[in-house]
Design an enzyme around this catalytic site. Structure first.
Site, PDB file in Angstrom:
ATOM      1  N   GLU A 325      18.867  44.430  -2.224  1.00  0.00           N
ATOM      2  CA  GLU A 325      20.109  44.798  -1.559  1.00  0.00           C
ATOM      3  C   GLU A 325      20.288  43.987  -0.273  1.00  0.00           C
ATOM      4  O   GLU A 325      19.421  44.047   0.617  1.00  0.00           O
ATOM      5  CB  GLU A 325      20.119  46.285  -1.210  1.00  0.00           C
ATOM      6  CG  GLU A 325      19.988  47.195  -2.410  1.00  0.00           C
ATOM      7  CD  GLU A 325      19.955  48.663  -2.043  1.00  0.00           C
ATOM      8  OE1 GLU A 325      20.236  49.497  -2.921  1.00  0.00           O
ATOM      9  OE2 GLU A 325      19.638  48.986  -0.871  1.00  0.00           O
ATOM     10  N   CYS A 326      21.378  43.243  -0.169  1.00  0.00           N
ATOM     11  CA  CYS A 326      21.755  42.551   1.054  1.00  0.00           C
ATOM     12  C   CYS A 326      20.604  41.664   1.571  1.00  0.00           C
ATOM     13  O   CYS A 326      20.301  40.642   0.979  1.00  0.00           O
ATOM     14  CB  CYS A 326      22.220  43.551   2.108  1.00  0.00           C
ATOM     15  SG  CYS A 326      23.227  42.815   3.419  1.00  0.00           S
TER      16      CYS A 326
END
Length: 439
Positions: A325-326
């Site tokens: 994530e990210c």
């Protein structure tokens, strides 16, 4: 937990602001530490998807901090978090997001739904009598809001305080003023506050902030609220029983929802932690969870830890499940470049590179329909991505003016800028980390 269970009474307070920057995070942390110093057990919640304010509140309260969001989760989920807290603690504090009426749904909507008394913190810096106009407008904007009071923050002198107090119209509950906390200023950077572990002398700052509430009306216990149990919930199936999930956790990767970790354990997973910055190898695991954070601030250390890069690369090459994530996705790229020109070669499991930007690239709530199911999420990033892969799918932003984030899949890796909120669809979250569960 059953909807037939008796209601539980617990003092509770929502700390809201007129806007971001009015000081509600500092006031919430000060309240948490003030009441903790008095021997009370305090649970703090944060409205919305923020990761950084909760780090400060966890340090202040000594308790885990959870997000409350009626869109990212749902009403029953939020109700369950509040009911569980009421059964365990002596005081519930909820910090709002942005301004009191900002967002869909706003902090005001949540306060009304659960009858949470609201104190509005307004910065009086660079104003005097105008404070009264702002206080009046916020107090009357929504007649159904359970307003407990208004507090003037960042008062510069006794004369300043007198002018502010004189401006408060009759009928507006005014709880008084708070001084500028020169010893309690909480520094920030591009994604919000600096992470708690990076704040110099955070303990001293918290104690100083708490001391400012001694004898103040705001330091009193707020009214009690009756919290009802959510509808009957079945115990979570053991979808992840016998499954070991390794989660990155250090200065570079720290944006993890506490509710996500709780859910993994409730579904039977064994959760282990590791540091891509410091550790030389991965712990034995079946799946990797690489959350967001600030990899760009630890770029030299991440790029220099060749043993860990090789271990993560091997995990990906074996097609074992990875959720990135990210910042976690940036770590899997071939290269990450800071806007100051410095760059580092990273895992290289995904054919792409990213460059940090001085301006924000995207922000907001999103919903994504993955093959595993529909999940809700949040995005907030300052990097631009160049990816050679075609997206698996595109998320849908809550607000049409935003851009939907792309989700990429290669082998066992699922990666995007999205911070997924697992309780929005536990079955989908379980399948992302254990694909063998099937459709």
């Amino acid at each position: 937990m059953s909807g037939d269970a008796p209601a539980l009474s617990c003092p509770a307070l929502m700390v809201a602001g007129g806007s971001s920057g009015d000081g509600k995070t500092a006031v919430t942390a000060a309240l948490a530490r003030h009441h903790r110093n008095l021997g009370r057990r305090v649970r703090v919640f944060k409205v919305g998807p923020d990761f950084l304010d909760p780090q400060i509140h966890q340090q202040a309260s000594g308790e885990p901090v959870y997000q409350l969001d009626l869109w990212m989760g749902d009403e029953a989920h939020v109700q369950g978090l509040l009911y569980e807290a009421a059964s365990q603690v002596d005081l519930i504090l909820v910090e709002g997001a942005m301004g009191l009426f900002d967002g869909t749904p706003s902090a005001a909507v949540l306060a009304k739904r659960f009858a949470l008394p609201v104190v509005v913190v307004l910065s009086a810096a660079a104003m005097a009598q105008t404070f009264g106009a702002l206080a009046l407008g916020l107090s009357r904007y929504d007649a159904e809001l359970p307003l407990w009071g208004v507090v003037a923050n960042r008062i510069a002198s006794p004369t300043h305080e007198a002018m502010v107090a004189e401006s408060i119209p009759a009928g507006v509950p005014y709880l008084g003023a708070l001084p500028r906390w020169s010893d309690g200023g909480l520094p920030s950077r591009h994604l919000g506050l600096v992470q708690a572990e990076e704040v110099a002398d955070l303990e001293g700052r918290l104690q100083g902030m708490a001391a400012s509430l001694a004898g103040h009306a705001l330091g009193q216990l707020p009214p009690s609220v009756a919290f009802t149990a959510p509808p009957q919930a079945q115990p979570w199936p053991g979808w992840l029983q016998g499954w070991r999930v390794a989660i990155a956790w250090d200065r570079a990767f720290r944006f993890v929802y506490a509710a996500n970790v709780d859910l993994l354990r409730q579904m039977g997973a064994e959760v282990v932690w590791f540091s891509p910055v410091q550790d030389a190898c991965l712990p034995p695991c079946d799946a990797l969870y690489l959350p967001g954070g600030y990899p760009e601030l630890c770029l030299a250390e991440l790029a220099g830890n060749g043993a860990m890069l090789a271990a993560v690369r091997a995990h990906c090459a074996a097609d074992k499940p990875v959720l990135a994530e990210c910042g976690g996705m940036l770590y899997l790229l071939e290269q990450l470049r800071h806007h100051d020109g410095c760059s580092g070669a990273l895992v290289g499991a995904l054919p792409g590179r990213a460059t940090m930007q001085k301006e924000r690239v995207n922000l907001g709530m999103q919903q994504v329909a993955l093959p595993e199911g529909v999940l809700r999420a949040h995005t907030f990033h300052h990097s631009a991505l160049e990816m050679a892969l075609e997206p698996l799918c595109q998320a849908t932003p809550q607000r049409k003016t935003r851009v939907g984030e792309a989700v990429y899949r290669l082998g066992g890796v699922t990666a995007s800028y999205l911070h997924l909120y697992f309780p929005s669809n536990p079955w989908a979250a379980a399948r992302l980390l254990r694909p063998s569960l099937g459709p």
